[in-house]
Scaffold this active site. Structure first.
Site, PDB file in Angstrom:
ATOM      1  CD  GLU A 188      19.220  63.027  69.254  1.00  0.00           C
ATOM      2  OE1 GLU A 188      20.043  63.610  69.981  1.00  0.00           O
ATOM      3  OE2 GLU A 188      19.401  61.876  68.811  1.00  0.00           O
ATOM      4  CB  SER A 468      39.590  58.650   5.755  1.00  0.00           C
ATOM      5  OG  SER A 468      40.673  57.947   5.179  1.00  0.00           O
TER       6      SER A 468
END
Length: 802
Positions: A188, A468
């Site tokens: 780079e 229940s």
């Protein structure tokens, strides 16, 4: 007379030239001032942003860390799966952090360092051996004393991101591998350590190449310019943006060292896209592509990451492996050309596989249901800005291995249930919660059959009739008054009407039958509605509501009679809270998903301590647990004993709502409490009761867990007596249907049953008397009824620490 020469007239062109020069000098002066002012403006922007808080860091969410010690129930395969979750790699004898080798049931591993809330766990090299499903040995291989307990780093399970969805793991300059820096410079910016932010030679060289090609084929941007573009500017391709980029690059290079710039670049650079999440920086990219920390990468992996800088999408190794391989080779060749590596190293690295790990399926988290609970609890203490920008570390209670078991159980069982009642595929939905009874720590949560779908959270938000499952609160309310009610109290199961102001209510049993006189414990075990309604009327609905509140129901409850049969909409998470309290012997510990929160460097912030409150006295709590064990042993959940060891003494309760729309089961072992709901999102009948639906899912889940028995010892003030099941009176060896039941001291029946050897001589026995309360008042010295008292809190913590 002296001759006077005529004055030369000034040249028009000379005047214009002078004027132009004056204007140019003025323009230069003005331009210089303007440029200086603009440079100062840019310099202020750079220093403000570059020296301040550079990035909004998402919060990191972690599962529980696996803590290993000799003798713990843990198998070699479970341990291998945990290492897989942490992306440990299999290597030979030269072990680095995050690697292991395995021979049969013996592992040698090198752990990773990790900053916990209570200190930093160092790197250790260890041998861990397993035998018969337990940890047999932990030995040190690094010359240090053998640890009594090994705590692995926790798996990262999620991030909480800012609105721009950028994610990164910050790394310092000294954490950047030399190979990565060499690769960046080689491919780079070869003159990075010589130029002053821009590279004039590179600009000229690129201009010549581009002119010859007739198009842009080579760039001249330095690493510093790339940082400026990514950190400060947009991607627009204009001359103004380019000039700004160059000027700001010079200013940055003037203010900061090359190492500081390189560190910022390594953390800022964009390298991948994971759904809506943007992967920035080499630290996170190492984890995203290889499942490792940056320091653990080898040369081929480093070269692959650096190759992505040119085009993260174009060179994506998952989508375009050949392109990524070619780009990696180019990086390696550039490194060899500069002498950073030898040609032989480059050649060997080119032959290495890409080694990219499979990407997580959801992109952000695999556990959206659990993360939803985490975020709701976090918002009680933190602002949204803190959660999305401060880089907090959030340590949760999630057990990824148990979560996986719960998810697979829901996925596998829903089609089985659909087939059993001939429903079309994919109609049923399910939800499940798994928690620790004593602490309330949530270990697993499943919000539907699509376990990774981050949509409607059925665990937290699906409010369905509880059926229940609420009956135990009615029976507990009664058992807290031992002068009137015991497990042996006879209840009337015959036609019953509850007269209300303006209307009457007549409940019916699920089986549409009446069963005469039944013991209180049997009425709960068989889930009879009529005896439950009678009991609710006798104890008072206000007291039932108070009991439900003490057990952990947070929503408003109306004291309507139908509440005793669960006619109220409630979310699975609240049901789980109720049964956590029941499973811990009456100690309510708010369900929690968070253990600790720290800063990025491990400094503890708001604490999430264990909060425990005794809300049921030990005697009644023990009795209701006995009754819930009867439900599993011989009641509506008896099917569980066919697949789970009876010696576990499991406890729980089934729940079914009108027209079989909702199927529930909540139950617990000594070490796990689980709630399962099965139903349909359109609220249509499923054809499943609690027994035929949710119970089957719960059993399949529990079969896969290392269960411990429910073996609570009777607390002080509780005695055992033999009772005749038919009459509810005292029995002896002559009674064929005798059973032993616990009673709060002084509340056992004092009258003998007709089958008792001493029946004829029993003084004062009346065949028509009510055997319900046993004819004896409650012992004044017994623990008080209701939810008060801290007399046994010490015993609770002793059990917790065992």
């Amino acid at each position: 007379m002296k001759k006077v020469l005529p004055r030369r007239r000034p040249s028009v062109f000379g005047g214009l030239f002078g004027l132009i020069m004056l204007l140019l000098l003025g323009a230069l002066a003005v331009g210089s001032v303007a440029l200086f002012s603009y440079a100062r403006h840019l310099d202020g922007i750079i220093r403000t942003q570059f020296e301040g808080k550079r990035w909004a860091l998402p919060a990191r969410v972690y599962a529980r860390p696996l803590e290993v010690f000799a003798g713990m129930p843990l198998g070699a395969e479970q341990f291998a799966r945990e290492l897989g979750l942490l992306n440990y790699r299999v290597e030979g004898q030269d072990l680095g952090p995050g690697s292991y080798t395995r021979k049969g049931e013996t592992f040698e591993l090198s752990t990773r360092s990790f900053a916990f809330w209570d200190g930093v766990e160092p790197v250790r090299r260890l041998r861990v051996a397993f035998k018969a499903g337990t940890v047999a040995e932990i030995a040190a291989l690094d010359g240090q004393p053998a640890p009594g307990l090994v705590r692995l780093e926790p798996p990262e399970i999620a991030g909480i991101y800012p609105s721009h969805r950028e994610d990164r793991v910050l790394v310092r300059r000294d954490e950047l591998p030399k190979a990565l820096v060499d690769a960046l410079v080689a491919i780079e910016d070869r003159s990075y350590f010589e130029h002053f932010g821009i590279d004039p030679k590179g600009i000229v060289r690129a201009a010549i190449v581009n002119l010859r090609a007739g198009r842009t084929v080579q760039g001249a941007s330095t690493l510093t310019q790339q940082l400026v573009k990514n950190f400060f500017l947009s991607n627009e391709r204009t001359m103004t943006r380019k000039l700004n980029e160059m000027l700001m690059a010079v200013l940055i290079d003037w203010h900061y060292s090359k190492d500081e710039i390189l560190e910022a670049y390594a953390n800022e650079i964009y390298l991948a896209q994971d759904g809506a999440r943007a992967i920035h920086g080499f630290g996170l990219a190492a984890r995203y592509f290889f499942g490792r920390t940056l320091s653990e990468l080898d040369l081929p992996q480093v070269a692959l990451l650096v190759g992505l800088v040119k085009g993260p999408s174009y060179y994506d190794p998952r989508r375009h492996p050949e392109r990524a391989r070619d780009r990696r080779a180019l990086v390696l060749d550039a490194m060899a050309e500069l002498g950073s590596i030898t040609p032989e190293q480059a050649a060997a690295a080119k032959q290495a596989p890409l080694g990219v790990v499979e990407r997580p399926s959801s992109g952000v988290t695999q556990y959206p249901t659990f993360l939803d609970l985490v975020q709701r609890q976090l918002r009680e203490s933190y602002r949204e800005e803190d959660l999305t920008s401060a880089g907090l570390k959030i340590f949760t209670t999630l057990d990824p291995q148990l979560q996986g078991v719960a998810e697979q159980t829901i996925i596998n069982m829903l089609p089985v249930l659909e087939k059993s009642v001939r429903l079309k595929p994919d109609l049923l939905q399910g939800a499940a919660v798994l928690a620790v009874p004593d602490t309330g720590e949530v270990l697993a949560m499943v919000g539907g059959r699509d376990v990774h779908f981050a949509g409607f959270n059925r665990v937290l938000d699906a409010r369905r009739p509880a059926g229940s499952l609420l009956k135990p609160a009615v029976y507990l309310t009664a058992l807290e008054d031992p002068s009137r009610f015991t497990l042996a109290t006879a209840l009337d199961d015959s036609p019953f009407t509850w007269h209300l102001a303006g209307s009457d209510w007549s409940p019916h049993n699920y089986d549409k039958r009446y069963h005469g006189r039944v013991l209180l414990r049997d009425a709960l075990a068989k889930s009879y509605n009529i005896p439950t309604a009678r009991l609710g009327q006798m104890v008072g609905m206000d007291k039932v509501v108070d009991t439900l509140k003490r057990l952990g129901v947070r929503q408003e409850l109306k004291p309507f009679p139908s509440l005793v049969l669960g006619a109220t909409d409630i979310a699975p998470i609240e049901i789980a809270q109720v049964y956590q309290t029941l499973s811990s012997g009456g100690y309510r510990a708010p369900l929690r998903a968070i253990r600790e929160v720290t800063t990025q460097d491990g400094r503890p912030l708001a604490r999430y301590p264990l909060k425990i409150e005794q809300v049921v006295s030990p005697g009644p709590a023990y009795l209701i647990t006995q009754a819930l064990q009867t439900v599993v042993r011989e009641g509506t959940a008896a099917a569980a004993t066919a697949k789970l060891d009876r010696k576990l003494n499991l406890a729980g309760k089934t729940g079914t709502t009108d027209d079989l729309r909702d199927s529930w089961f909540a139950g617990f072992s000594g070490n796990y409490m689980g709630v399962v709901w099965v139903g349909r999102d359109d609220n249509q009948p499923t054809g499943l009761s609690g027994t035929t639906g949710a119970l089957r899912v719960w059993v399949e889940l529990m079969k896969q867990l290392p269960l411990q028995p429910v073996d609570a010892a009777p607390p002080a003030g509780v005695q055992t007596a033999r009772i005749d099941r038919d009459s509810g009176l005292l029995a002896d060896e002559h009674c064929p249907r005798a059973l032993s039941l616990p009673f709060i001291a002084g509340s056992a029946p004092s009258t003998v049953a007709p089958c008792h050897a001493g029946y004829e001589s029993a003084p004062g026995y009346d065949d028509n008397s009510d055997p319900g309360a046993g004819g004896a008042p409650a012992d004044p010295s017994a623990p008080p009824s209701g939810g008060g008292g801290n007399d046994s809190i010490g015993d609770f913590f002793k059990r917790l620490m065992q």
